[in-house]
Design a protein around this motif. Structure first.
Motif, PDB file in Angstrom:
ATOM      1  N   ILE A 122      34.858 -18.977 -21.422  1.00  0.00           N
ATOM      2  CA  ILE A 122      36.172 -18.502 -21.494  1.00  0.00           C
ATOM      3  C   ILE A 122      34.776 -16.926 -21.635  1.00  0.00           C
ATOM      4  CG2 ILE A 122      35.781 -17.929 -23.984  1.00  0.00           C
ATOM      5  CD1 ILE A 122      39.120 -17.503 -22.372  1.00  0.00           C
ATOM      6  N   MET A 132      31.955 -22.388 -25.065  1.00  0.00           N
ATOM      7  CA  MET A 132      31.748 -23.479 -26.781  1.00  0.00           C
ATOM      8  C   MET A 132      31.485 -24.256 -26.485  1.00  0.00           C
ATOM      9  SD  MET A 132      36.239 -23.292 -27.843  1.00  0.00           S
ATOM     10  CE  MET A 132      36.590 -25.238 -26.750  1.00  0.00           C
ATOM     11  N   GLU A 141      42.372 -28.939 -31.268  1.00  0.00           N
ATOM     12  CA  GLU A 141      42.784 -28.125 -32.509  1.00  0.00           C
ATOM     13  C   GLU A 141      42.916 -27.285 -32.781  1.00  0.00           C
ATOM     14  OE1 GLU A 141      45.625 -28.839 -29.221  1.00  0.00           O
ATOM     15  OE2 GLU A 141      44.739 -27.116 -27.582  1.00  0.00           O
ATOM     16  N   PHE A 148      31.039 -21.108 -30.582  1.00  0.00           N
ATOM     17  CA  PHE A 148      31.064 -19.867 -28.761  1.00  0.00           C
ATOM     18  C   PHE A 148      29.560 -18.957 -29.210  1.00  0.00           C
ATOM     19  CE2 PHE A 148      35.292 -20.236 -29.171  1.00  0.00           C
ATOM     20  CZ  PHE A 148      35.716 -20.434 -28.252  1.00  0.00           C
ATOM     21  N   ASP A 206      37.979 -26.246 -19.116  1.00  0.00           N
ATOM     22  CA  ASP A 206      37.591 -27.342 -20.366  1.00  0.00           C
ATOM     23  C   ASP A 206      36.783 -28.968 -20.119  1.00  0.00           C
ATOM     24  OD1 ASP A 206      39.199 -25.804 -22.160  1.00  0.00           O
ATOM     25  OD2 ASP A 206      40.720 -26.187 -21.946  1.00  0.00           O
ATOM     26  N   LEU A 223      40.017 -28.792 -16.953  1.00  0.00           N
ATOM     27  CA  LEU A 223      40.477 -27.982 -16.342  1.00  0.00           C
ATOM     28  C   LEU A 223      39.820 -26.605 -15.905  1.00  0.00           C
ATOM     29  CD1 LEU A 223      43.682 -26.309 -16.405  1.00  0.00           C
ATOM     30  CD2 LEU A 223      43.374 -26.400 -18.470  1.00  0.00           C
ATOM     31  N   LEU A 225      40.773 -22.461 -14.661  1.00  0.00           N
ATOM     32  CA  LEU A 225      41.325 -21.247 -14.505  1.00  0.00           C
ATOM     33  C   LEU A 225      40.784 -19.983 -14.036  1.00  0.00           C
ATOM     34  CD1 LEU A 225      43.021 -21.698 -17.958  1.00  0.00           C
ATOM     35  CD2 LEU A 225      44.003 -23.125 -15.397  1.00  0.00           C
TER      36      LEU A 225
ATOM     37  N   ARG B 252      44.371 -15.344 -24.879  1.00  0.00           N
ATOM     38  CA  ARG B 252      44.419 -14.094 -23.994  1.00  0.00           C
ATOM     39  C   ARG B 252      44.637 -15.381 -22.290  1.00  0.00           C
ATOM     40  NH1 ARG B 252      39.601 -11.750 -26.604  1.00  0.00           N
ATOM     41  NH2 ARG B 252      39.469 -13.998 -27.531  1.00  0.00           N
ATOM     42  N   ALA B 253      44.361 -16.938 -22.442  1.00  0.00           N
ATOM     43  CA  ALA B 253      44.788 -16.981 -21.141  1.00  0.00           C
ATOM     44  C   ALA B 253      45.630 -18.641 -21.401  1.00  0.00           C
ATOM     45  CB  ALA B 253      43.422 -17.429 -20.435  1.00  0.00           C
ATOM     46  N   GLY B 255      46.590 -22.390 -22.339  1.00  0.00           N
ATOM     47  CA  GLY B 255      46.392 -23.384 -21.217  1.00  0.00           C
ATOM     48  C   GLY B 255      45.181 -23.535 -21.138  1.00  0.00           C
ATOM     49  N   ALA B 256      44.336 -23.642 -21.707  1.00  0.00           N
ATOM     50  CA  ALA B 256      42.984 -23.763 -21.835  1.00  0.00           C
ATOM     51  C   ALA B 256      42.485 -23.934 -23.008  1.00  0.00           C
ATOM     52  CB  ALA B 256      41.680 -23.134 -20.550  1.00  0.00           C
ATOM     53  N   HIS B 257      42.224 -24.754 -23.665  1.00  0.00           N
ATOM     54  CA  HIS B 257      41.767 -24.851 -24.509  1.00  0.00           C
ATOM     55  C   HIS B 257      40.682 -24.288 -25.143  1.00  0.00           C
ATOM     56  CE1 HIS B 257      42.613 -29.259 -24.659  1.00  0.00           C
ATOM     57  NE2 HIS B 257      43.568 -28.941 -25.138  1.00  0.00           N
ATOM     58  N   THR B 258      39.599 -23.660 -23.804  1.00  0.00           N
ATOM     59  CA  THR B 258      38.625 -22.804 -24.945  1.00  0.00           C
ATOM     60  C   THR B 258      39.534 -21.292 -25.233  1.00  0.00           C
ATOM     61  OG1 THR B 258      37.487 -23.837 -23.031  1.00  0.00           O
ATOM     62  CG2 THR B 258      36.351 -21.627 -23.870  1.00  0.00           C
ATOM     63  N   ALA B 259      40.027 -20.764 -24.033  1.00  0.00           N
ATOM     64  CA  ALA B 259      40.990 -19.578 -24.614  1.00  0.00           C
ATOM     65  C   ALA B 259      41.790 -19.388 -26.374  1.00  0.00           C
ATOM     66  CB  ALA B 259      41.921 -19.844 -23.145  1.00  0.00           C
ATOM     67  N   LEU B 261      41.481 -20.817 -28.935  1.00  0.00           N
ATOM     68  CA  LEU B 261      40.302 -21.209 -29.589  1.00  0.00           C
ATOM     69  C   LEU B 261      39.027 -20.057 -29.536  1.00  0.00           C
ATOM     70  CD1 LEU B 261      39.185 -25.026 -29.620  1.00  0.00           C
ATOM     71  CD2 LEU B 261      40.082 -23.923 -31.217  1.00  0.00           C
ATOM     72  N   ALA B 262      39.598 -18.977 -28.540  1.00  0.00           N
ATOM     73  CA  ALA B 262      38.443 -17.858 -28.506  1.00  0.00           C
ATOM     74  C   ALA B 262      38.668 -17.124 -29.004  1.00  0.00           C
ATOM     75  CB  ALA B 262      38.503 -18.118 -26.960  1.00  0.00           C
ATOM     76  N   ARG B 266      35.556 -15.848 -33.852  1.00  0.00           N
ATOM     77  CA  ARG B 266      34.554 -16.769 -33.490  1.00  0.00           C
ATOM     78  C   ARG B 266      33.850 -16.784 -32.342  1.00  0.00           C
ATOM     79  NH1 ARG B 266      39.428 -21.047 -33.056  1.00  0.00           N
ATOM     80  NH2 ARG B 266      38.934 -21.946 -35.359  1.00  0.00           N
ATOM     81  N   ILE B 267      34.153 -15.177 -31.105  1.00  0.00           N
ATOM     82  CA  ILE B 267      32.672 -15.432 -30.149  1.00  0.00           C
ATOM     83  C   ILE B 267      32.569 -14.538 -30.479  1.00  0.00           C
ATOM     84  CG2 ILE B 267      33.012 -13.655 -28.306  1.00  0.00           C
ATOM     85  CD1 ILE B 267      34.954 -15.528 -27.578  1.00  0.00           C
TER      86      ILE B 267
END
Lengths: 227, 464
Positions: A122, A132, A141, A148, A206, A223, A225, B252-253, B255-259, B261-262, B266-267
Motif C-alpha cells: 500500500i 504487508m 479480515e 507492515f 493484494d 489484485l 490498483l 484509503r483505497a 477494494g484491496a485487503h491491504t488498504a 488493513l493499513a 499498524r503502519i
C-alpha cells in the motif's frame, strides 16, 4: 520496471481503468518473480476446454473482469473441476451469473494447500510504499493478523515480518505438512517491496491467497490498483 | 545542519526578546532559569522599558542589540513574532526559539499568522524552534530556554524529543526533584514550522553527550527521513518512543485487503520496528526507562532472576515475564542453586526466582539479600536481577550499602530494586540507593517492564 509491467499498466490506462484484472495482476506478479498459479485466459467454452487440457485437471474456472470483485460470494468461481463435463457445467453456471463477460474466463491450475497467506503493498500518504504480510484467505479480515513495513525491505526486515505474525506457527512443520520455505517467502516480500519503490503508478497490491503448496508459496489470486 | 543546531545547544550568547522584570511572567522566569543553571554566556534582555533585570542591562529594542548573538528566545504575543524574527535576523542572529502560542493550534487566524511567521523564517534563512514551544534544555552548556520555573536541571546522558510542552517544563521539574538521574538535551518541538523531530534526532544521533534518546510524538513531519535517521542511530544508541494521538483506521483505497488493513497504527508499528525504535505505551516509562538506562548498562539478554519475600510475587511476576514481558526466568547453574540452598532452611527447595523470606528468617535481612543477590548475579545464565526489598520497622531495612556493593561487583548486569511493606522507609531507601547508582521503582511490576523495554533495545542494537 520491466517491459511487461509497462505494457500491462499502459493497456489499463488506455482503457481508463484503475483496477487491473486478475489475469493482468497475476502477470505482473509473475514478471517480478512471484510464483503464481498457472492461468490461461479464454473467451468461450471451446477455448476454456482447450486451456484446461493444457493446464491439466483438476482446474479452477473464474470470470475475469476488472469490474467484478468478490467473485466467490457471487458464484463466479468454481474450484477443483476434475474433468471436461464438470468444467462445462461450471462454465454455463458462471456465464449466466456473471454481470460482465467482456474480460473472458480464467482457467487456472488448482493449487492445493491448507495454509493461506496474504502479501500486499500500500502506498501510505506518510511512509510511502509499505509491504504487508500475514494470514490470508478467509482469515485476512477476520483475524487482521498482518504486519507492515515501509519499503525498501532488507532481508532482515522481511524475516522479522514473517516471524512476528501471531499465527506464525502455521509456517512451521505442522500436522504432517512441511515447514514453509522461508527463503522463498522472503523473496516474495522483497519483490513486492521493489515494485512499491520502482512502480510509482501502483497504489496497492493484494496477493491473496498466497497458498503454501507443499513448502512453496504460490499466489492464487492477485489484485493491483493503480493511482 | 548539525552546526546550525549547535547554536541552539551551545549558544555563547542569548537575547531574550520580551524579557520582563515582573516575577512569574514568562519573560522573567526564562532569565531566572538561565541563571539558576549557571549559564556562562552573555545574556541580552530586550524590553522597550529598558533599565535592568536581575542585574542585566536591558536593551530597549532588538535594533539596539550588538551584532553576533548566537540565539534569540522570543517571548512575545503571537502577532509580534514575524517582525521580531526579521529584526533578529537583521542583527545577525541565526537561531531562535519562538515560545508564543496562538498559531495553527488555535484557529484560522492563527493559521494565517503561522504562515506569515513561516515566511519570515524562510526568507531570512534562520533556524527556528516552535512556535508554541516551551523551549529546550542543554545541560552540558548549562542552558535552557524554558519559561516555566524549572530550577536547576541535573546533567546526565538522556535526551528527550517531545511534541508537548510538558517535558521542558513540569516533567523536568519532576525529574530534577523526584528522580536521581539527569538529562543532556530536551527539546519541546511545538508547531514545527522549521526544526522538526528528524533534525533533532539527527543532532542527538551524533551528540557525544546523548547516550539514549526518548521520544514523545503525536505526528511526524518527515516520516521517511525520521525512520532512516533512526535506523542508523539505533545501531549505537537506543531510541524509545511513545506515540500519542488517536489512530484512524485506514479506508484509503477501499477494494484491496491491504488498504483496508493499513491502519495508521499498524503502519507506524512497522515503521518503528524497521527503524529499531522501541515502542512504549505508558507515559511513565518515558521516565522510568530513562532512569534504568541512566544508572545501569543495557541488559545483554532477556534472562533474569529476581528475589522476593513472597510466594505470590514470585508466581505472578514469573507469569507476567512469560506472558507479557518477553523475559525468561531460567534455571540457575547448579553452583548458584546450591549456594541459595546453603543460605536457606533445608525444608524449602531453592530455585529461580528466589524466595528470600526463609533465608531472611534464619539469617536476617542483610545477609539474605546480599548473599541471595550475589548468588544469582554470579550466575552465567542471568543477564539482570530485580530485588524486591522487604522494609519495615519490625523486620528492619536490609543493609542498603551491601546491596550497592553487590551491584557494583557486577557492573555488566543491571540490578533494579522495588519495595514492599512500609512506606516511610521507601523514600529514604530510594534516595540512598539511587544516589549510589542502583535505580528503584515505585511498583513491583515497573523494574520488569523497564527490563523488557531495554531487552528490546539490546535486540535492535544486536541485529545490525
Amino acid at each position: 520496471m520491466t517491459k511487461k509491467i509497462d505494457e500491462i499498466i499502459n493497456n489499463a490506462r488506455r482503457q481508463n481503468r484503475k483496477i487491473l484484472s486478475e489475469y493482468e495482476s497475476a502477470g505482473l506478479m509473475t514478471s517480478v518473480g512471484i510464483s503464481m498459479a498457472k492461468g490461461i485466459l479464454a473467451q468461450n467454452l471451446t477455448d476454456v476446454q482447450k486451456a484446461a487440457k493444457e493446464i491439466g485437471y483438476p482446474v479452477v474456472l473464474k470470470v475475469c473482469s476488472p469490474e467484478v470483485s468478490h467473485k466467490t460470494e457471487k458464484g463466479l468461481v468454481a474450484v477443483n473441476l476434475p474433468n471436461e463435463a464438470d468444467l462445462e457445467v461450471a462454465f454455463q453456471k458462471i456465464s449466466e451469473a456473471s454481470p460482465d463477460k467482456t474480460g473472458g474466463f480464467l482457467v487456472q491450475e488448482m493449487v492445493k494447500g491448507e495454509r493461506e497467506l496474504v502479501l500486499g503493498m500500500i502506498r501510505d500518504p506518510q511512509f510511502g510504499p509499505c509491504v504487508m504480510f500475514g494470514l490470508g484467505g478467509i482469515f485476512t479480515e477476520i483475524m487482521g493478523d498482518v504486519t507492515f513495513r515501509p519499503a525498501p525491505l532488507s532481508e532482515t526486515d522481511a524475516r522479522e515480518m514473517i516471524g512476528e505474525i501471531k499465527g506464525g506457527k502455521i509456517l512451521d512443520a505442522v500436522r504432517g505438512m512441511p515447514a514453509v520455505d522461508i527463503d522463498s517467502l522472503i523473496q516474495c516480500l522483497l519483490a513486492v517491496s521493489r515494485i512499491g519503490l520502482e512502480c510509482e503508478e501502483i497504489q496497492a497490491i493484494d496477493v491473496n491467497p498466497l497458498v503454501v503448496q507443499g513448502s512453496r508459496p504460490v499466489g492464487v489470486d492477485a489484485l493491483v490498483l493503480l493511482r | 545542519m548539525s552546526q546550525q543546531l549547535d547554536l541552539f545547544f551551545k549558544p555563547r550568547s542569548v537575547a531574550i526578546i520580551g524579557a520582563s522584570s515582573v516575577r512569574h511572567k514568562a519573560g522573567n522566569d526564562v532569565i531566572r532559569n538561565i541563571l539558576a543553571n549557571d549559564y556562562s554566556g552573555e545574556i541580552y534582555p530586550v524590553n522597550p522599558k529598558g533599565g535592568e533585570i536581575m542585574g542585566k542591562k536591558v536593551y530597549p529594542a532588538i535594533s539596539d542589540l550588538p551584532h553576533g548573538i548566537d540565539l534569540a528566545v522570543i517571548i512575545l504575543p503571537a502577532k509580534l513574532n514575524p517582525q521580531a524574527v526579521r529584526d533578529c535576523a537583521a542583527k545577525g542572529i541565526k537561531t531562535m526559539v519562538i515560545a508564543a502560542g496562538g498559531f495553527s493550534e488555535v484557529d484560522k487566524e492563527g493559521e494565517l499568522l503561522q504562515a506569515e511567521l513561516e515566511r519570515a523564517v524562510r526568507e531570512t534563512g534562520v533556524r527556528a524552534l516552535g512556535p508554541n514551544t516551551s523551549g529546550h534544555v542543554s545541560t552540558p552548556c548549562n542552558f535552557t530556554s524554558s519559561f516555566f520555573p524549572v530550577g536547576r536541571i541535573p546533567r546526565g546522558h538522556i535526551s528527550y524529543i517531545a511534541q508537548t510542552g510538558n517535558f521542558a517544563t513540569h516533567t523536568m521539574r519532576y525529574i530534577s526533584t523526584f528522580e536521581n538521574f539527569g538529562v543532556a538535551r530536551v527539546v519541546g518541538l511545538g508547531n514545527k514550522i522549521d526544526i522538526d523531530e528528524s533534525d533533532v534526532l539527527e543532532y542527538y544521533s551524533s551528540d557525544p553527550e546523548t547516550e539514549a534518546i526518548f521520544v514523545y510524538l503525536e505526528s511526524l513531519k518527515s516520516p521517511r527521513r525520521f525512520i532512516e535517521i533512526a535506523r542508523e542511530t539505533t545501531r549505537h544508541k537506543p531510541i524509545i518512543m511513545l506515540k500519542g494521538g488517536a489512530t484512524a483506521s485506514g479506508s484509503r483505497a477501499a477494494g484491496a485487503h491491504t488498504a483496508a488493513l493499513a491502519s495508521d497504527d499498524r503502519i507506524i508499528e512497522g515503521a518503528l520496528k524497521k527503524a529499531g525504535i522501541v515502542r512504549i505505551y505508558k507515559y511513565s516509562h518515558l521516565i522510568l526507562a530513562a532512569k534504568g538506562l541512566s544508572a545501569m548498562p543495557l541488559p545483554r539478554g532477556n534472562r533474569i532472576s529476581f528475589l522476593a519475600p513472597s510466594g505470590a510475587m514470585l508466581v505472578t511476576m514469573s507469569d507476567m515475564c512469560q506472558k507479557f514481558w518477553n523475559l525468561e526466568v531460567p534455571t540457575l547453574e547448579e553452583k548458584s542453586r546450591r549456594r541459595l540452598q546453603e543460605i536457606s532452611p533445608s525444608y524449602i527447595r531453592m530455585r529461580n526466582p528466589v524466595d528470600i523470606w526463609p533465608s531472611a528468617m534464619v539469617h536476617g535481612m542483610d545477609f539474605a539479600y546480599q548473599e541471595g543477590m550475589e548468588a544469582v548475579l554470579a550466575d552465567s545464565n542471568i543477564d539482570a536481577v530485580v530485588s524486591i526489598l522487604l522494609i519495615n520497622d519490625e523486620t528492619g531495612v536490609p543493609d542498603l550499602q551491601r546491596i550497592v556493593d553487590v551491584a557494583r561487583k557486577y557492573p555488566q548486569k543491571p540490578v533494579y530494586v522495588a519495595f514492599s511493606a512500609e512506606k516511610k522507609h521507601m523514600e529514604p531507601a530510594k534516595e540512598f540507593l539511587e544516589t549510589r547508582g542502583v535505580p528503584t521503582f515505585p511498583l513491583i511490576e515497573d523494574p520488569f517492564e523497564v527490563l523488557s523495554i531495554l531487552v528490546q533495545c539490546r535486540k535492535y542494537m544486536d541485529r545490525h
